[in-house]
Design a protein around this motif. Sequence first.
Motif, PDB file in Angstrom:
ATOM      1  N   VAL A 250      57.546  61.195   3.421  1.00 23.93           N
ATOM      2  CA  VAL A 250      56.189  60.781   3.066  1.00 23.93           C
ATOM      3  C   VAL A 250      55.274  60.858   4.285  1.00 23.93           C
ATOM      4  CG1 VAL A 250      54.767  58.854   2.258  1.00 23.93           C
ATOM      5  CG2 VAL A 250      56.985  59.320   1.170  1.00 23.93           C
ATOM      6  N   HIS A 251      55.786  60.442   5.438  1.00 27.03           N
ATOM      7  CA  HIS A 251      55.003  60.461   6.677  1.00 27.03           C
ATOM      8  C   HIS A 251      54.556  61.878   7.021  1.00 27.03           C
ATOM      9  CE1 HIS A 251      53.655  59.222  10.614  1.00 27.03           C
ATOM     10  NE2 HIS A 251      54.534  59.982  11.237  1.00 27.03           N
ATOM     11  N   VAL A 252      55.468  62.829   6.954  1.00 22.96           N
ATOM     12  CA  VAL A 252      55.140  64.217   7.285  1.00 22.96           C
ATOM     13  C   VAL A 252      54.140  64.796   6.281  1.00 22.96           C
ATOM     14  CG1 VAL A 252      56.078  66.559   7.430  1.00 22.96           C
ATOM     15  CG2 VAL A 252      57.307  64.657   8.493  1.00 22.96           C
ATOM     16  N   VAL A 253      54.366  64.524   4.995  1.00 26.17           N
ATOM     17  CA  VAL A 253      53.445  65.031   3.965  1.00 26.17           C
ATOM     18  C   VAL A 253      52.030  64.508   4.200  1.00 26.17           C
ATOM     19  CG1 VAL A 253      52.849  64.907   1.513  1.00 26.17           C
ATOM     20  CG2 VAL A 253      55.196  65.414   2.194  1.00 26.17           C
ATOM     21  N   LEU A 254      51.907  63.218   4.486  1.00 27.37           N
ATOM     22  CA  LEU A 254      50.576  62.631   4.681  1.00 27.37           C
ATOM     23  C   LEU A 254      49.911  63.142   5.958  1.00 27.37           C
ATOM     24  CD1 LEU A 254      51.100  58.937   3.511  1.00 27.37           C
ATOM     25  CD2 LEU A 254      50.028  60.833   2.282  1.00 27.37           C
ATOM     26  N   VAL A 255      50.695  63.327   7.012  1.00 24.00           N
ATOM     27  CA  VAL A 255      50.122  63.865   8.254  1.00 24.00           C
ATOM     28  C   VAL A 255      49.571  65.268   8.024  1.00 24.00           C
ATOM     29  CG1 VAL A 255      50.699  64.748  10.553  1.00 24.00           C
ATOM     30  CG2 VAL A 255      51.463  62.468   9.870  1.00 24.00           C
ATOM     31  N   LEU A 256      50.322  66.095   7.298  1.00 23.48           N
ATOM     32  CA  LEU A 256      49.924  67.483   7.090  1.00 23.48           C
ATOM     33  C   LEU A 256      48.829  67.656   6.048  1.00 23.48           C
ATOM     34  CD1 LEU A 256      53.419  69.253   7.208  1.00 23.48           C
ATOM     35  CD2 LEU A 256      51.742  68.993   9.047  1.00 23.48           C
ATOM     36  N   THR A 257      48.554  66.608   5.267  1.00 24.08           N
ATOM     37  CA  THR A 257      47.552  66.738   4.201  1.00 24.08           C
ATOM     38  C   THR A 257      46.342  65.838   4.410  1.00 24.08           C
ATOM     39  OG1 THR A 257      48.805  65.129   2.868  1.00 24.08           O
ATOM     40  CG2 THR A 257      49.213  67.462   2.438  1.00 24.08           C
ATOM     41  N   THR A 258      46.278  65.148   5.525  1.00 24.59           N
ATOM     42  CA  THR A 258      45.125  64.269   5.789  1.00 24.59           C
ATOM     43  C   THR A 258      44.523  64.579   7.154  1.00 24.59           C
ATOM     44  OG1 THR A 258      46.602  62.549   6.663  1.00 24.59           O
ATOM     45  CG2 THR A 258      45.997  62.389   4.336  1.00 24.59           C
ATOM     46  N   GLY A 259      44.271  65.847   7.394  1.00 27.61           N
ATOM     47  CA  GLY A 259      43.700  66.240   8.677  1.00 27.61           C
ATOM     48  C   GLY A 259      44.771  66.455   9.722  1.00 27.61           C
ATOM     49  N   ALA A 260      45.614  67.456   9.489  1.00 30.47           N
ATOM     50  CA  ALA A 260      46.797  67.667  10.335  1.00 30.47           C
ATOM     51  C   ALA A 260      46.440  67.899  11.799  1.00 30.47           C
ATOM     52  CB  ALA A 260      47.618  68.844   9.809  1.00 30.47           C
ATOM     53  N   VAL A 261      45.411  68.694  12.063  1.00 34.48           N
ATOM     54  CA  VAL A 261      45.078  69.040  13.453  1.00 34.48           C
ATOM     55  C   VAL A 261      44.723  67.782  14.248  1.00 34.48           C
ATOM     56  CG1 VAL A 261      43.456  70.272  14.929  1.00 34.48           C
ATOM     57  CG2 VAL A 261      44.373  71.389  12.882  1.00 34.48           C
ATOM     58  N   ARG A 262      43.852  66.936  13.684  1.00 37.94           N
ATOM     59  CA  ARG A 262      43.465  65.717  14.390  1.00 37.94           C
ATOM     60  C   ARG A 262      44.649  64.763  14.503  1.00 37.94           C
ATOM     61  NH1 ARG A 262      38.833  63.004  15.847  1.00 37.94           N
ATOM     62  NH2 ARG A 262      37.604  64.753  15.101  1.00 37.94           N
ATOM     63  N   LYS A 263      45.428  64.612  13.421  1.00 37.72           N
ATOM     64  CA  LYS A 263      46.556  63.680  13.444  1.00 37.72           C
ATOM     65  C   LYS A 263      47.602  64.114  14.472  1.00 37.72           C
ATOM     66  CE  LYS A 263      45.451  60.678  10.253  1.00 37.72           C
ATOM     67  NZ  LYS A 263      45.952  60.770   8.872  1.00 37.72           N
ATOM     68  N   LEU A 264      47.866  65.410  14.566  1.00 43.45           N
ATOM     69  CA  LEU A 264      48.868  65.890  15.526  1.00 43.45           C
ATOM     70  C   LEU A 264      48.385  65.705  16.960  1.00 43.45           C
ATOM     71  CD1 LEU A 264      50.146  69.087  13.683  1.00 43.45           C
ATOM     72  CD2 LEU A 264      51.351  66.920  13.990  1.00 43.45           C
ATOM     73  N   ASN A 265      47.092  65.826  17.185  1.00 44.97           N
ATOM     74  CA  ASN A 265      46.555  65.532  18.514  1.00 44.97           C
ATOM     75  C   ASN A 265      46.734  64.060  18.855  1.00 44.97           C
ATOM     76  OD1 ASN A 265      45.462  67.643  20.144  1.00 44.97           O
ATOM     77  ND2 ASN A 265      43.980  68.053  18.521  1.00 44.97           N
ATOM     78  N   GLN A 266      46.472  63.189  17.884  1.00 44.79           N
ATOM     79  CA  GLN A 266      46.645  61.759  18.119  1.00 44.79           C
ATOM     80  C   GLN A 266      48.104  61.428  18.432  1.00 44.79           C
ATOM     81  OE1 GLN A 266      45.157  59.905  14.546  1.00 44.79           O
ATOM     82  NE2 GLN A 266      43.020  60.389  14.985  1.00 44.79           N
ATOM     83  N   MET A 267      49.019  62.018  17.687  1.00 45.78           N
ATOM     84  CA  MET A 267      50.434  61.679  17.805  1.00 45.78           C
ATOM     85  C   MET A 267      51.113  62.306  19.012  1.00 45.78           C
ATOM     86  SD  MET A 267      51.255  62.143  13.751  1.00 45.78           S
ATOM     87  CE  MET A 267      53.027  62.222  13.958  1.00 45.78           C
ATOM     88  N   TYR A 268      50.707  63.532  19.364  1.00 48.66           N
ATOM     89  CA  TYR A 268      51.449  64.266  20.392  1.00 48.66           C
ATOM     90  C   TYR A 268      50.705  64.460  21.707  1.00 48.66           C
ATOM     91  CZ  TYR A 268      55.136  65.330  17.082  1.00 48.66           C
ATOM     92  OH  TYR A 268      56.179  65.221  16.189  1.00 48.66           O
ATOM     93  N   THR A 269      49.377  64.265  21.728  1.00 50.94           N
ATOM     94  CA  THR A 269      48.656  64.433  22.994  1.00 50.94           C
ATOM     95  C   THR A 269      47.801  63.214  23.342  1.00 50.94           C
ATOM     96  OG1 THR A 269      46.693  65.477  21.994  1.00 50.94           O
ATOM     97  CG2 THR A 269      48.535  66.927  22.603  1.00 50.94           C
ATOM     98  N   ALA A 270      47.871  62.172  22.502  1.00 49.54           N
ATOM     99  CA  ALA A 270      47.130  60.927  22.749  1.00 49.54           C
ATOM    100  C   ALA A 270      45.632  61.171  22.888  1.00 49.54           C
ATOM    101  CB  ALA A 270      47.674  60.221  24.001  1.00 49.54           C
ATOM    102  N   ARG A 271      45.107  62.077  22.034  1.00 52.76           N
ATOM    103  CA  ARG A 271      43.668  62.379  22.066  1.00 52.76           C
ATOM    104  C   ARG A 271      43.159  62.447  20.633  1.00 52.76           C
ATOM    105  NH1 ARG A 271      42.476  67.550  23.934  1.00 52.76           N
ATOM    106  NH2 ARG A 271      44.364  68.134  22.800  1.00 52.76           N
ATOM    107  N   ASP A 272      41.956  61.938  20.418  1.00 53.66           N
ATOM    108  CA  ASP A 272      41.347  61.980  19.086  1.00 53.66           C
ATOM    109  C   ASP A 272      40.386  63.155  19.016  1.00 53.66           C
ATOM    110  OD1 ASP A 272      40.760  61.156  16.480  1.00 53.66           O
ATOM    111  OD2 ASP A 272      39.096  59.876  17.151  1.00 53.66           O
ATOM    112  N   THR A 273      40.947  64.376  18.966  1.00 56.90           N
ATOM    113  CA  THR A 273      40.146  65.598  18.983  1.00 56.90           C
ATOM    114  C   THR A 273      40.630  66.552  17.891  1.00 56.90           C
ATOM    115  OG1 THR A 273      41.625  66.655  20.576  1.00 56.90           O
ATOM    116  CG2 THR A 273      39.775  65.422  21.470  1.00 56.90           C
ATOM    117  N   ASP A 274      39.862  67.649  17.725  1.00 53.55           N
ATOM    118  CA  ASP A 274      40.176  68.628  16.676  1.00 53.55           C
ATOM    119  C   ASP A 274      40.658  69.966  17.226  1.00 53.55           C
ATOM    120  OD1 ASP A 274      39.735  67.246  14.263  1.00 53.55           O
ATOM    121  OD2 ASP A 274      37.562  67.434  14.510  1.00 53.55           O
ATOM    122  N   ASP A 275      41.078  70.020  18.503  1.00 52.45           N
ATOM    123  CA  ASP A 275      41.586  71.294  19.009  1.00 52.45           C
ATOM    124  C   ASP A 275      43.046  71.475  18.579  1.00 52.45           C
ATOM    125  OD1 ASP A 275      43.277  69.937  20.853  1.00 52.45           O
ATOM    126  OD2 ASP A 275      41.632  69.780  22.285  1.00 52.45           O
TER     127      ASP A 275
END
Length: 313
Positions: A250-275
């Motif tokens: 469920v966690h992976v599905v929600l991350v990938l379907t609710t703004g994956a680029v921003r969420k992955l930046n938050q989780m893996y680079t500690a930044r709230d950005t869209d790169d």
Amino acid sequence: MTETTTKASRVADWVRERRRLVGWTALISVIAVVVVVLVARWLRGTPGGADFIETYPGIVEPPAGTPVGIPAWLGWQHFLNSFFLLLIVRTGFQLRSKQRPPGFFTRDNTRWPRTKRAPRRLGIFLWFHLWLDALWVLNGVVYVVLLFATGQWLRIVPTDWAVVPNAISAALQYASLDWPTENSWVVYNSLQQLAYFAIVFIASPLAILTGLRLSSVWPPEGALVRAFPEKLARRVHYPTMIFFLAFVFVHVVLVLTTGAVRKLNQMYTARDTDDWLGFAVFAASVVVMAVAWVLAKPPLLKRIAAKGGTVRG
């Protein structure tokens, strides 16, 4: 019929049974999801459902002093947690298959602290499972210490009973496919908060306690054995693993379907950005896990285990 043929037949029967079970589980799951979505959308369309969501939008304001953002150490913890859990689940299923291990490990008492009991012989998959458990627990201890030392615990520990109706509201919104508005960089919605709390403070301790009970660390006799029977530990340990799998899915599905680029930046680079840096780091972590999956085969495991004891078979 030879013994080898009999074993091969049992394995083939087990594989067929598992495939049949997976097929039926998938079919029932699809039907259940469709029913849940239809019921949730109907409920949201009723005056009572609309009023409930308006009253409880799904988010409780965090306490004063709650930190904003996800620190870098939490990103590393996230990766290590995923890495260890992936291999723990794999070895867990290998152990449940009841197949004969491709090798057996016996500890070398001349190189490890002596005990009153004779060294226990472990199947190579059980040996690997226990080592992964130990590393996962160590990672978890570091996580909990940092969680409280940095105040991040305020983000996942509920401090207001309003979290309950708000979690129900968030669940209803997710189920209806009209998902709640959220900004997890600032605050988790109530359903996320309860889920993270359950994983960290309920499921993880249960997994550790039952895992210890099933391991060679637990005394073979005495009051502890009577207080916590092995049968009970097995009944709790496996469903706990299934809970972890359901959470991850469920966690992976929600991350990938609710703004994956921003969420992955938050989780893996500690930044709230869209790169795309967060996605690149995430992709690299997936490659590392895939390589570990491929390499974690009996030949390599035997060579590593042999450094601490004797491996036969």
